[in-house]
Design a protein around this motif. Structure first.
Motif, PDB file in Angstrom:
ATOM      1  N   ALA A   1      31.417  24.842  38.100  1.00  0.00           N
ATOM      2  CA  ALA A   1      31.549  23.636  38.930  1.00  0.00           C
ATOM      3  C   ALA A   1      30.418  22.656  38.637  1.00  0.00           C
ATOM      4  O   ALA A   1      30.647  21.445  38.507  1.00  0.00           O
ATOM      5  CB  ALA A   1      31.564  24.017  40.404  1.00  0.00           C
ATOM      6  N   LEU A   2      29.199  23.166  38.514  1.00  0.00           N
ATOM      7  CA  LEU A   2      28.065  22.295  38.200  1.00  0.00           C
ATOM      8  C   LEU A   2      28.190  21.674  36.810  1.00  0.00           C
ATOM      9  O   LEU A   2      27.819  20.519  36.598  1.00  0.00           O
ATOM     10  CB  LEU A   2      26.752  23.061  38.327  1.00  0.00           C
ATOM     11  CG  LEU A   2      26.331  23.424  39.741  1.00  0.00           C
ATOM     12  CD1 LEU A   2      25.106  24.330  39.722  1.00  0.00           C
ATOM     13  CD2 LEU A   2      26.055  22.180  40.549  1.00  0.00           C
TER      14      LEU A   2
ATOM     15  N   TRP B   1      30.999  20.952  35.316  1.00  0.00           N
ATOM     16  CA  TRP B   1      32.031  19.930  35.439  1.00  0.00           C
ATOM     17  C   TRP B   1      31.455  18.668  36.077  1.00  0.00           C
ATOM     18  O   TRP B   1      31.707  17.554  35.608  1.00  0.00           O
ATOM     19  CB  TRP B   1      33.179  20.491  36.272  1.00  0.00           C
ATOM     20  CG  TRP B   1      34.330  19.554  36.441  1.00  0.00           C
ATOM     21  CD1 TRP B   1      35.259  19.222  35.500  1.00  0.00           C
ATOM     22  CD2 TRP B   1      34.666  18.835  37.614  1.00  0.00           C
ATOM     23  NE1 TRP B   1      36.159  18.340  36.035  1.00  0.00           N
ATOM     24  CE2 TRP B   1      35.821  18.087  37.333  1.00  0.00           C
ATOM     25  CE3 TRP B   1      34.114  18.759  38.886  1.00  0.00           C
ATOM     26  CZ2 TRP B   1      36.427  17.264  38.280  1.00  0.00           C
ATOM     27  CZ3 TRP B   1      34.712  17.943  39.826  1.00  0.00           C
ATOM     28  CH2 TRP B   1      35.866  17.203  39.508  1.00  0.00           C
ATOM     29  N   LEU B   2      30.654  18.860  37.123  1.00  0.00           N
ATOM     30  CA  LEU B   2      30.039  17.704  37.785  1.00  0.00           C
ATOM     31  C   LEU B   2      29.029  17.009  36.882  1.00  0.00           C
ATOM     32  O   LEU B   2      28.953  15.784  36.847  1.00  0.00           O
ATOM     33  CB  LEU B   2      29.372  18.130  39.088  1.00  0.00           C
ATOM     34  CG  LEU B   2      30.309  18.570  40.206  1.00  0.00           C
ATOM     35  CD1 LEU B   2      29.511  19.127  41.370  1.00  0.00           C
ATOM     36  CD2 LEU B   2      31.188  17.420  40.646  1.00  0.00           C
ATOM     37  N   SER B   3      28.238  17.791  36.141  1.00  0.00           N
ATOM     38  CA  SER B   3      27.211  17.190  35.283  1.00  0.00           C
ATOM     39  C   SER B   3      27.797  16.514  34.054  1.00  0.00           C
ATOM     40  O   SER B   3      27.155  15.713  33.421  1.00  0.00           O
ATOM     41  CB  SER B   3      26.184  18.245  34.863  1.00  0.00           C
ATOM     42  OG  SER B   3      26.777  19.180  33.978  1.00  0.00           O
TER      43      SER B   3
ATOM     44  N   TYR C   1      32.210  13.902  35.584  1.00  0.00           N
ATOM     45  CA  TYR C   1      33.477  13.816  36.281  1.00  0.00           C
ATOM     46  C   TYR C   1      33.318  13.516  37.759  1.00  0.00           C
ATOM     47  O   TYR C   1      34.278  13.208  38.429  1.00  0.00           O
ATOM     48  CB  TYR C   1      34.287  15.107  36.083  1.00  0.00           C
ATOM     49  CG  TYR C   1      34.670  15.310  34.640  1.00  0.00           C
ATOM     50  CD1 TYR C   1      35.613  14.478  34.055  1.00  0.00           C
ATOM     51  CD2 TYR C   1      34.091  16.293  33.885  1.00  0.00           C
ATOM     52  CE1 TYR C   1      35.956  14.636  32.725  1.00  0.00           C
ATOM     53  CE2 TYR C   1      34.432  16.472  32.556  1.00  0.00           C
ATOM     54  CZ  TYR C   1      35.357  15.634  31.976  1.00  0.00           C
ATOM     55  OH  TYR C   1      35.712  15.784  30.676  1.00  0.00           O
ATOM     56  N   LEU C   2      32.098  13.597  38.253  1.00  0.00           N
ATOM     57  CA  LEU C   2      31.857  13.274  39.657  1.00  0.00           C
ATOM     58  C   LEU C   2      32.203  11.815  39.941  1.00  0.00           C
ATOM     59  O   LEU C   2      32.784  11.491  40.962  1.00  0.00           O
ATOM     60  CB  LEU C   2      30.407  13.569  40.024  1.00  0.00           C
ATOM     61  CG  LEU C   2      30.004  13.314  41.463  1.00  0.00           C
ATOM     62  CD1 LEU C   2      30.828  14.188  42.399  1.00  0.00           C
ATOM     63  CD2 LEU C   2      28.537  13.603  41.656  1.00  0.00           C
ATOM     64  N   SER C   3      31.889  10.936  38.993  1.00  0.00           N
ATOM     65  CA  SER C   3      32.160   9.510  39.198  1.00  0.00           C
ATOM     66  C   SER C   3      33.662   9.219  39.238  1.00  0.00           C
ATOM     67  O   SER C   3      34.105   8.246  39.836  1.00  0.00           O
ATOM     68  CB  SER C   3      31.507   8.682  38.093  1.00  0.00           C
ATOM     69  OG  SER C   3      32.021   9.059  36.836  1.00  0.00           O
ATOM     70  N   ASP C   4      34.477  10.090  38.620  1.00  0.00           N
ATOM     71  CA  ASP C   4      35.936   9.919  38.668  1.00  0.00           C
ATOM     72  C   ASP C   4      36.503  10.216  40.054  1.00  0.00           C
ATOM     73  O   ASP C   4      37.557   9.713  40.408  1.00  0.00           O
ATOM     74  CB  ASP C   4      36.628  10.824  37.646  1.00  0.00           C
ATOM     75  CG  ASP C   4      36.299  10.450  36.220  1.00  0.00           C
ATOM     76  OD1 ASP C   4      35.829   9.303  36.003  1.00  0.00           O
ATOM     77  OD2 ASP C   4      36.500  11.282  35.321  1.00  0.00           O
ATOM     78  N   LEU C   5      35.801  11.042  40.794  1.00  0.00           N
ATOM     79  CA  LEU C   5      36.280  11.411  42.138  1.00  0.00           C
ATOM     80  C   LEU C   5      35.967  10.370  43.180  1.00  0.00           C
ATOM     81  O   LEU C   5      36.647  10.275  44.191  1.00  0.00           O
ATOM     82  CB  LEU C   5      35.638  12.749  42.560  1.00  0.00           C
ATOM     83  CG  LEU C   5      36.027  13.970  41.754  1.00  0.00           C
ATOM     84  CD1 LEU C   5      35.205  15.171  42.223  1.00  0.00           C
ATOM     85  CD2 LEU C   5      37.501  14.260  41.894  1.00  0.00           C
TER      86      LEU C   5
END
Length: 96
Positions: free
Chosen positions: A83-84, A86-88, A91-95
């Protein structure tokens, strides 16, 4: 990919290698009835970015495989690390 992702990969690789070696050393110490590495240390390494190396070492050396706490911690650590990653990767900005 972001710089954060590459830093995460470097941290993951380093901790996985360290955790792999710690599990291998603990198995070696166990066979020779020497002072062992604390289970708390091994579990902490599994959780703190060392799950891939720890799980691989557990399977390869057949060490700590009967302890459900090691499998659960390793699996939880691996899921957390995925998960980290994926976030790093940005992809966090896509959410948001």
């Amino acid at each position: 990919m972001t710089t954060m992702f590459y830093l995460f990969l470097a941290l993951e690789a380093g901790m996985s290698a360290l955790t792999f070696v710690l599990f291998a050393l603990d198995k070696w110490f166990a066979k020779r009835r020497k002072r062992r590495i604390r289970e708390r240390t091994l579990l902490l390494c599994l959780l703190l970015f060392g799950a891939p190396g720890g799980l691989l070492s557990m399977a390869l050396f057949r060490h700590k495989t009967k302890h459900s706490s090691f499998w659960l911690t390793g699996t939880a650590g691996l899921l957390l690390q995925l998960a980290l990653a994926w976030l790093s990767a940005g992809y966090l900005s896509d959410l948001i």
